[in-house]
Design a protein around this motif. Sequence first.
Motif, PDB file in Angstrom:
ATOM      1  N   VAL A 298       0.820  -1.207   0.000  1.00 27.83           N
ATOM      2  CA  VAL A 298       0.000   0.000   0.000  1.00 27.83           C
ATOM      3  C   VAL A 298       0.858   1.263   0.000  1.00 27.83           C
ATOM      4  CG1 VAL A 298      -1.608   1.320   1.420  1.00 27.83           C
ATOM      5  CG2 VAL A 298      -2.006  -1.076   0.989  1.00 27.83           C
ATOM      6  N   SER A 299       2.062   1.161   0.592  1.00 27.98           N
ATOM      7  CA  SER A 299       2.886   2.370   0.661  1.00 27.98           C
ATOM      8  C   SER A 299       3.211   2.887  -0.740  1.00 27.98           C
ATOM      9  CB  SER A 299       4.160   2.116   1.465  1.00 27.98           C
ATOM     10  OG  SER A 299       5.038   1.327   0.720  1.00 27.98           O
ATOM     11  N   ASP A 300       3.372   1.975  -1.716  1.00 24.05           N
ATOM     12  CA  ASP A 300       3.619   2.420  -3.095  1.00 24.05           C
ATOM     13  C   ASP A 300       2.416   3.189  -3.634  1.00 24.05           C
ATOM     14  OD1 ASP A 300       6.062   1.322  -3.054  1.00 24.05           O
ATOM     15  OD2 ASP A 300       5.523  -0.515  -4.125  1.00 24.05           O
ATOM     16  N   MET A 301       1.231   2.689  -3.293  1.00 24.72           N
ATOM     17  CA  MET A 301       0.023   3.363  -3.777  1.00 24.72           C
ATOM     18  C   MET A 301      -0.134   4.736  -3.125  1.00 24.72           C
ATOM     19  SD  MET A 301      -2.405   0.065  -3.670  1.00 24.72           S
ATOM     20  CE  MET A 301      -1.876  -1.461  -4.417  1.00 24.72           C
ATOM     21  N   LEU A 302       0.254   4.809  -1.847  1.00 29.71           N
ATOM     22  CA  LEU A 302       0.160   6.104  -1.166  1.00 29.71           C
ATOM     23  C   LEU A 302       1.120   7.108  -1.775  1.00 29.71           C
ATOM     24  CD1 LEU A 302      -0.191   5.057   2.572  1.00 29.71           C
ATOM     25  CD2 LEU A 302      -1.932   5.844   0.991  1.00 29.71           C
ATOM     26  N   ARG A 303       2.281   6.625  -2.161  1.00 33.87           N
ATOM     27  CA  ARG A 303       3.240   7.529  -2.807  1.00 33.87           C
ATOM     28  C   ARG A 303       2.656   8.027  -4.123  1.00 33.87           C
ATOM     29  NH1 ARG A 303       8.646   4.521  -3.372  1.00 33.87           N
ATOM     30  NH2 ARG A 303       9.346   6.487  -4.223  1.00 33.87           N
ATOM     31  N   THR A 304       1.928   7.158  -4.801  1.00 37.05           N
ATOM     32  CA  THR A 304       1.272   7.576  -6.044  1.00 37.05           C
ATOM     33  C   THR A 304       0.274   8.686  -5.752  1.00 37.05           C
ATOM     34  OG1 THR A 304       1.465   5.322  -6.835  1.00 37.05           O
ATOM     35  CG2 THR A 304      -0.043   6.759  -8.035  1.00 37.05           C
ATOM     36  N   LEU A 305      -0.524   8.495  -4.689  1.00 35.97           N
ATOM     37  CA  LEU A 305      -1.528   9.504  -4.352  1.00 35.97           C
ATOM     38  C   LEU A 305      -0.880  10.849  -4.048  1.00 35.97           C
ATOM     39  CD1 LEU A 305      -3.959   7.483  -2.043  1.00 35.97           C
ATOM     40  CD2 LEU A 305      -4.353   8.202  -4.382  1.00 35.97           C
ATOM     41  N   GLU A 306       0.279  10.795  -3.374  1.00 39.03           N
ATOM     42  CA  GLU A 306       0.928  12.042  -2.986  1.00 39.03           C
ATOM     43  C   GLU A 306       1.501  12.792  -4.186  1.00 39.03           C
ATOM     44  OE1 GLU A 306       3.612  10.885   0.078  1.00 39.03           O
ATOM     45  OE2 GLU A 306       1.972  10.552   1.496  1.00 39.03           O
ATOM     46  N   LEU A 307       1.746  12.060  -5.248  1.00 37.74           N
ATOM     47  CA  LEU A 307       2.331  12.680  -6.442  1.00 37.74           C
ATOM     48  C   LEU A 307       1.283  13.390  -7.293  1.00 37.74           C
ATOM     49  CD1 LEU A 307       5.217  12.618  -7.665  1.00 37.74           C
ATOM     50  CD2 LEU A 307       4.482  10.688  -9.047  1.00 37.74           C
ATOM     51  N   LEU A 308       0.029  13.023  -7.067  1.00 31.96           N
ATOM     52  CA  LEU A 308      -1.037  13.527  -7.943  1.00 31.96           C
ATOM     53  C   LEU A 308      -1.806  14.668  -7.290  1.00 31.96           C
ATOM     54  CD1 LEU A 308      -2.434  10.034  -8.961  1.00 31.96           C
ATOM     55  CD2 LEU A 308      -0.814  11.420 -10.243  1.00 31.96           C
ATOM     56  N   THR A 309      -2.315  15.540  -8.114  1.00 30.43           N
ATOM     57  CA  THR A 309      -3.143  16.629  -7.596  1.00 30.43           C
ATOM     58  C   THR A 309      -4.087  17.110  -8.685  1.00 30.43           C
ATOM     59  OG1 THR A 309      -3.139  18.832  -6.616  1.00 30.43           O
ATOM     60  CG2 THR A 309      -1.430  18.409  -8.219  1.00 30.43           C
TER      61      THR A 309
END
Lengths: 537, 207
Positions: A298-309
């Motif tokens: 999940v941490s990889d997915m969270l990093r993805t979320l943080e990259l997007l806006t």
Amino acid sequence: MTRRKGNCDRVHDLWEAQTFGAVLSEKDRRLVKDHLDQCADCRVEAGILGEMAFDGTSGPAPELDDLSRRRWIDDVMDIVSRQDSGAANVSQSRTWRTSSFAAAAAIAVLAVSAILWSAWPSFVAQSNGEEAIGYVASDKLAGTLLLSSGDVRVGGEVLGLGSTLEQGSRISMARGHAVMELTDGISVFMDEGAQVEIRELGQTLVDLFVKSGRIIVQVNPDHDGPPLLVTTDDGSIAVTGTVFSVAVVDGRSSVSVFRGSVKLKSETGQVRPLRLGEEAVLGREGVTQISREGESAVSDMLRTLELLTSKEGIALEIDSVPAGAAVFVDGVELGITPVRASVRAGYRRLDIKKEGFESVRELLELGVERKLTRVFELGELSQTEVASSVTSETARRKTSDSKKISPVSTGPVATPAEMIARAQVFRMERNWAAAVGAYGDLIDAHPSSAQARAALVSMGNIQLENLNKPRAALKVFDAYLARFGKGTLAREASFGRANALRALGKSGQERAALESFLRDYPDSILAQRVKTRLDEI
Amino acid sequence: MILHMIPGEKAGLSSADNKADVGMMSLAASGYKSAQRQIVDRLLNRVRSTALYLAAGHQDAEDYAQMAIIEILRSAGSYRGESSLESWAQKITVRTVMRQIKKRRWRGQFMVVTDEFEGAVDACAETDLSRRRALRQVAVLFGDLKPGVRAVMTMKLVHGHSISEIARMLDTNEHNVRYRLRVGRQKLRRRLKNDPVLREWIGEERQ
């Protein structure tokens, strides 16, 4: 000697009087000048105090180059504008990234969950299509698609980047994955096979029904919009500021909490809390701890979320020939080409990788244009090259109009100064993983440069302080000390090494490291802290 | 060598300057991005410098500076031009940073702010770097002082505010400010005498 001491005192008295607003006489000024000619201690003091005066620069603070300064200001403007729209609170947003988040979130969760608790019956009823009791019809909002990699559809129609999602939208992720923002502060990562329906998207409630597959939901603790309710056939999950996943597989709805906490309500009406690090099946008793594998996935997915806006994001469109290459931005895998994403502005490292083909790396400056399109033509590797895992030196790219451009080298793409400036930008953005990646690039590209030496220590500090990776930090500090034992940053590296050992719980080795530090740097400003720590262990 | 024994910068703004600033702050308060950006750009160095001294060189200083700047923008509408914009912003900076320092207990690992470029500067920038490192060392020495003393020292020695100004900014009396200043300077003096890094930088090896 006594006479000199007396003069020191007199001079200090005069300075102090001047500090408090007195104007010195000619005689006193001469006395001070004569004394300074003779007394080294007072010369040091006078010199330092003179240098402390604000001269328009940032003084002791690290200097910002033009780019970093611009980013610093942009960062502030971004926070202020989010605050203006009532979507953020700076102190909370700063703590979001810190380990103390859990404590802060827990308090917020308790407070808001009390409100949710009382309001539950009305909005659960509404979300299940039953008669709502005292429920106020809400003004409708609209969600946005932030990332599309694969086949994401609404009612059979393929969705593109920026597509609007409305109440009633049924979204299915047949292949790949996607990220959508339901409203400001609520992002949902949809894994392959997920099917969801936005049952309510209003000012007073967001209700997301998960029919099948897995989703990861991130609700920013600053989010002060409508509460989120995630429902499945087995029950519902009431959410405030938190991160959790819901997986509906084989008729079972399991929930895992990665930040904050949630409240679960089963079909039978039983309500129970689920806290950080726990997972449970809706409608069943018992709570288990999230496995390490589950957490890292999940941490990889969270990093993805943080990259997007969605706010002022740059539309990035990446394609490749052949298709199916993995796209990484700052080391975060966004998906398989073709990828469409709304990425935060800034300097980004783009990597395209496909087995059997040359890899491509490019530094992107996102922010100059609102949209950036890249189509990469990947060169096939020969058998020998595949075997030796040669990285991309000759990958070619084409722009969106398919016009070929000369081969791009993925070796040293910038000078050491440019590369370290880029790493600094990531640090300013608190994008720690990307900063470590950028430092790594610099060390690989210019291993003998002075900047690479500084990068090693910076990398270690970030890994230790921000990424909670003491083992990796220890390796880096050791590498620095082994190669540049007498370097300018040896003191920082030695201290960092001792801290890394402390974090790893190796008190014996930590003691040895601290003693060695004291031997090598007895006059260091950190010496007192080292002594205190030695007393403790 | 020119010595500035009592350092301090004079804001020296005329009332006309203040009027212009009131207008700009009013625009910023109304949400005009260009005005907000201009204010941040103007105050950035001052705020970062102050935050670093108040935080005694701790790496969280950058966060505190950001919070202070945001607080300044949020309070823009309350600026009336009674003092210079810099003094007004200084008051908010000190209060914001002090609040954060009290709120956040620093963890065991004390990470001092570092430059990326240390040892890697060209000749032209070397003097600046050396000065910055020395000032940072002074900021770290501030760690021995209580936050209230640090605030007074920073406002007086770095920004040259008068005793009465400092008392007003910190909501205290002048006697208290004088006392803190005296205590702070005595402690700092003792530490400076025994600091080889700073002595070396000033060019005075300890005899």
